[in-house]
Motif scaffolding. Sequence first.
Motif, PDB file in Angstrom:
ATOM      1  N   GLN A 146      31.038   4.413  89.063  1.00 53.74           N
ATOM      2  CA  GLN A 146      31.199   3.442  90.140  1.00 53.74           C
ATOM      3  C   GLN A 146      32.284   3.883  91.120  1.00 53.74           C
ATOM      4  OE1 GLN A 146      29.076   0.600  90.078  1.00 53.74           O
ATOM      5  NE2 GLN A 146      29.680   0.527  92.231  1.00 53.74           N
ATOM      6  N   SER A 147      33.341   4.492  90.598  1.00 50.11           N
ATOM      7  CA  SER A 147      34.415   4.954  91.484  1.00 50.11           C
ATOM      8  C   SER A 147      33.931   6.089  92.380  1.00 50.11           C
ATOM      9  CB  SER A 147      35.627   5.405  90.663  1.00 50.11           C
ATOM     10  OG  SER A 147      35.290   6.489  89.815  1.00 50.11           O
ATOM     11  N   GLN A 148      33.076   6.962  91.858  1.00 47.90           N
ATOM     12  CA  GLN A 148      32.508   8.024  92.684  1.00 47.90           C
ATOM     13  C   GLN A 148      31.617   7.436  93.775  1.00 47.90           C
ATOM     14  OE1 GLN A 148      30.884  10.224  89.290  1.00 47.90           O
ATOM     15  NE2 GLN A 148      31.993  12.042  89.982  1.00 47.90           N
ATOM     16  N   ALA A 149      30.865   6.410  93.417  1.00 48.10           N
ATOM     17  CA  ALA A 149      30.001   5.760  94.399  1.00 48.10           C
ATOM     18  C   ALA A 149      30.833   5.120  95.509  1.00 48.10           C
ATOM     19  CB  ALA A 149      29.130   4.712  93.714  1.00 48.10           C
ATOM     20  N   MET A 150      31.917   4.470  95.138  1.00 52.04           N
ATOM     21  CA  MET A 150      32.777   3.835  96.140  1.00 52.04           C
ATOM     22  C   MET A 150      33.402   4.877  97.063  1.00 52.04           C
ATOM     23  SD  MET A 150      34.632   0.888  93.819  1.00 52.04           S
ATOM     24  CE  MET A 150      35.711   0.407  95.172  1.00 52.04           C
ATOM     25  N   ALA A 151      33.816   6.007  96.483  1.00 52.30           N
ATOM     26  CA  ALA A 151      34.410   7.069  97.298  1.00 52.30           C
ATOM     27  C   ALA A 151      33.379   7.641  98.266  1.00 52.30           C
ATOM     28  CB  ALA A 151      34.967   8.168  96.398  1.00 52.30           C
ATOM     29  N   ALA A 152      32.147   7.830  97.784  1.00 48.82           N
ATOM     30  CA  ALA A 152      31.086   8.355  98.645  1.00 48.82           C
ATOM     31  C   ALA A 152      30.760   7.374  99.764  1.00 48.82           C
ATOM     32  CB  ALA A 152      29.838   8.645  97.812  1.00 48.82           C
ATOM     33  N   ARG A 153      30.772   6.102  99.445  1.00 40.95           N
ATOM     34  CA  ARG A 153      30.500   5.086 100.467  1.00 40.95           C
ATOM     35  C   ARG A 153      31.567   5.118 101.555  1.00 40.95           C
ATOM     36  NH1 ARG A 153      29.645  -1.427  99.275  1.00 40.95           N
ATOM     37  NH2 ARG A 153      29.529  -2.101 101.457  1.00 40.95           N
ATOM     38  N   THR A 154      32.814   5.272 101.158  1.00 42.65           N
ATOM     39  CA  THR A 154      33.904   5.345 102.128  1.00 42.65           C
ATOM     40  C   THR A 154      33.772   6.577 103.015  1.00 42.65           C
ATOM     41  OG1 THR A 154      35.419   4.155 100.662  1.00 42.65           O
ATOM     42  CG2 THR A 154      36.407   5.503 102.398  1.00 42.65           C
ATOM     43  N   ARG A 155      33.468   7.716 102.406  1.00 47.59           N
ATOM     44  CA  ARG A 155      33.333   8.950 103.175  1.00 47.59           C
ATOM     45  C   ARG A 155      32.142   8.869 104.131  1.00 47.59           C
ATOM     46  NH1 ARG A 155      36.403  13.228 101.685  1.00 47.59           N
ATOM     47  NH2 ARG A 155      34.936  14.718 102.586  1.00 47.59           N
ATOM     48  N   TYR A 156      31.069   8.227 103.688  1.00 43.03           N
ATOM     49  CA  TYR A 156      29.912   8.086 104.571  1.00 43.03           C
ATOM     50  C   TYR A 156      30.252   7.193 105.763  1.00 43.03           C
ATOM     51  CZ  TYR A 156      25.354   6.766 106.396  1.00 43.03           C
ATOM     52  OH  TYR A 156      24.293   6.532 107.231  1.00 43.03           O
ATOM     53  N   ALA A 157      30.985   6.118 105.511  1.00 45.26           N
ATOM     54  CA  ALA A 157      31.379   5.226 106.603  1.00 45.26           C
ATOM     55  C   ALA A 157      32.246   5.969 107.621  1.00 45.26           C
ATOM     56  CB  ALA A 157      32.127   4.016 106.044  1.00 45.26           C
ATOM     57  N   GLN A 158      33.139   6.806 107.124  1.00 46.20           N
ATOM     58  CA  GLN A 158      33.989   7.591 108.024  1.00 46.20           C
ATOM     59  C   GLN A 158      33.153   8.602 108.810  1.00 46.20           C
ATOM     60  OE1 GLN A 158      36.697   9.151 105.116  1.00 46.20           O
ATOM     61  NE2 GLN A 158      38.085   7.397 105.235  1.00 46.20           N
ATOM     62  N   HIS A 159      32.189   9.211 108.129  1.00 45.13           N
ATOM     63  CA  HIS A 159      31.302  10.179 108.776  1.00 45.13           C
ATOM     64  C   HIS A 159      30.481   9.505 109.877  1.00 45.13           C
ATOM     65  CE1 HIS A 159      28.349  13.519 109.024  1.00 45.13           C
ATOM     66  NE2 HIS A 159      27.456  12.558 109.112  1.00 45.13           N
ATOM     67  N   ALA A 160      29.934   8.330 109.560  1.00 46.51           N
ATOM     68  CA  ALA A 160      29.079   7.628 110.514  1.00 46.51           C
ATOM     69  C   ALA A 160      29.863   7.111 111.718  1.00 46.51           C
ATOM     70  CB  ALA A 160      28.369   6.472 109.814  1.00 46.51           C
ATOM     71  N   ALA A 161      31.131   6.784 111.502  1.00 42.59           N
ATOM     72  CA  ALA A 161      31.942   6.226 112.584  1.00 42.59           C
ATOM     73  C   ALA A 161      32.475   7.290 113.529  1.00 42.59           C
ATOM     74  CB  ALA A 161      33.111   5.433 112.000  1.00 42.59           C
ATOM     75  N   ARG A 162      32.489   8.538 113.070  1.00 42.99           N
ATOM     76  CA  ARG A 162      33.064   9.604 113.887  1.00 42.99           C
ATOM     77  C   ARG A 162      32.034  10.133 114.877  1.00 42.99           C
ATOM     78  NH1 ARG A 162      34.365  12.427 110.050  1.00 42.99           N
ATOM     79  NH2 ARG A 162      32.695  13.955 110.061  1.00 42.99           N
ATOM     80  N   PRO A 163      32.355  10.213 116.156  1.00 41.92           N
ATOM     81  CA  PRO A 163      31.402  10.772 117.122  1.00 41.92           C
ATOM     82  C   PRO A 163      31.161  12.242 116.832  1.00 41.92           C
ATOM     83  CG  PRO A 163      33.552  10.473 118.138  1.00 41.92           C
ATOM     84  CD  PRO A 163      33.622   9.814 116.786  1.00 41.92           C
ATOM     85  N   PRO A 164      29.947  12.727 117.059  1.00 40.94           N
ATOM     86  CA  PRO A 164      29.666  14.141 116.796  1.00 40.94           C
ATOM     87  C   PRO A 164      30.515  15.042 117.670  1.00 40.94           C
ATOM     88  CG  PRO A 164      27.889  13.130 118.049  1.00 40.94           C
ATOM     89  CD  PRO A 164      28.793  12.018 117.610  1.00 40.94           C
ATOM     90  N   ALA A 165      31.004  16.098 117.059  1.00 42.91           N
ATOM     91  CA  ALA A 165      31.835  17.040 117.813  1.00 42.91           C
ATOM     92  C   ALA A 165      30.983  17.796 118.819  1.00 42.91           C
ATOM     93  CB  ALA A 165      32.509  18.022 116.855  1.00 42.91           C
ATOM     94  N   ASP A 166      31.554  18.048 119.973  1.00 45.91           N
ATOM     95  CA  ASP A 166      30.839  18.824 120.988  1.00 45.91           C
ATOM     96  C   ASP A 166      30.681  20.256 120.513  1.00 45.91           C
ATOM     97  OD1 ASP A 166      32.602  17.111 123.628  1.00 45.91           O
ATOM     98  OD2 ASP A 166      30.666  16.661 122.706  1.00 45.91           O
ATOM     99  N   ALA A 167      29.520  20.808 120.743  1.00 43.41           N
ATOM    100  CA  ALA A 167      29.280  22.197 120.356  1.00 43.41           C
ATOM    101  C   ALA A 167      30.134  23.116 121.216  1.00 43.41           C
ATOM    102  CB  ALA A 167      27.804  22.538 120.528  1.00 43.41           C
ATOM    103  N   PRO A 168      30.684  24.188 120.632  1.00 38.32           N
ATOM    104  CA  PRO A 168      31.488  25.118 121.429  1.00 38.32           C
ATOM    105  C   PRO A 168      30.643  25.803 122.490  1.00 38.32           C
ATOM    106  CG  PRO A 168      31.001  26.038 119.267  1.00 38.32           C
ATOM    107  CD  PRO A 168      30.558  24.605 119.235  1.00 38.32           C
ATOM    108  N   SER A 169      31.244  26.066 123.619  1.00 36.56           N
ATOM    109  CA  SER A 169      30.520  26.730 124.702  1.00 36.56           C
ATOM    110  C   SER A 169      30.278  28.186 124.334  1.00 36.56           C
ATOM    111  CB  SER A 169      31.330  26.663 126.000  1.00 36.56           C
ATOM    112  OG  SER A 169      31.558  25.322 126.369  1.00 36.56           O
ATOM    113  N   PRO A 170      29.034  28.637 124.386  1.00 34.18           N
ATOM    114  CA  PRO A 170      28.745  30.031 124.046  1.00 34.18           C
ATOM    115  C   PRO A 170      29.225  30.973 125.143  1.00 34.18           C
ATOM    116  CG  PRO A 170      26.774  28.947 124.849  1.00 34.18           C
ATOM    117  CD  PRO A 170      27.830  27.882 124.744  1.00 34.18           C
ATOM    118  N   ALA A 171      29.434  32.214 124.767  1.00 35.63           N
ATOM    119  CA  ALA A 171      29.835  33.217 125.746  1.00 35.63           C
ATOM    120  C   ALA A 171      28.691  33.456 126.720  1.00 35.63           C
ATOM    121  CB  ALA A 171      30.199  34.512 125.028  1.00 35.63           C
ATOM    122  N   PRO A 172      28.998  33.781 127.974  1.00 34.87           N
ATOM    123  CA  PRO A 172      27.934  34.036 128.954  1.00 34.87           C
ATOM    124  C   PRO A 172      27.040  35.177 128.495  1.00 34.87           C
ATOM    125  CG  PRO A 172      30.086  33.857 130.017  1.00 34.87           C
ATOM    126  CD  PRO A 172      30.338  33.907 128.547  1.00 34.87           C
TER     127      PRO A 172
END
Length: 204
Positions: A146-172
């Motif tokens: 149950q503790s592992q499940a709670m930890a996973a739920r917390t990490r998923y909530a943090q993941h879902a709340a974070r905006p996706p990082a912008d992809a790095p600009s490729p070299a020309p």
Amino acid sequence: MSTLAQRVLAELPQTQCTRCGYPDCAAYAQAITDEQAPINRCPPGGAEGVERLARLTGRAALPLDPTYGTEGPRQMAFIDEDWCIGCTLCLKACPVDAIIGASKAMHTVLEAHCTGCELCIPVCPVDCIHLEPTSGSLTGWAAWSQSQAMAARTRYAQHAARPPADAPSPAPLPEEAPAAAQADPRRAIVEAALARARARRTQS
């Protein structure tokens, strides 16, 4: 989310594997609460998970529906670092941020946080990720606390709340590059990495 839906969610193992047919555990919990989904579609929870949901909802404890998978030992993802091309696709696919790395750099799995959801497997373009059982003969909730499940739920909530990082600009790209590559330079970078990986495999 209603109180009942919250209680149903708390009885799910929080692997966020989507094997139930819903985008995450919360969506499946809501569907159960709304009586739009049966309670036997969660392979990670196994038979005990169905029993828990049956007691909570008052429904019959049906056998796990094999259409959505079978109960088994807890699994963990491992990355063959010799073949990893650093594409970052698995980082984006992991619902609990259990994979770390950077673009064009080796990735690795944080074993303590991996839920064995398998979502990193299909996105890897060089098939360098595999799963290994880690709980011996223990399956379902016997292999996942149950503790592992709670930890996973917390990490998923943090993941879902974070905006996706912008992809790095490729070299020309050089002017002589094909028009298709100029239209999508990121694809050209991934294809070049794939070519290098294939070349290494041919030489080995």
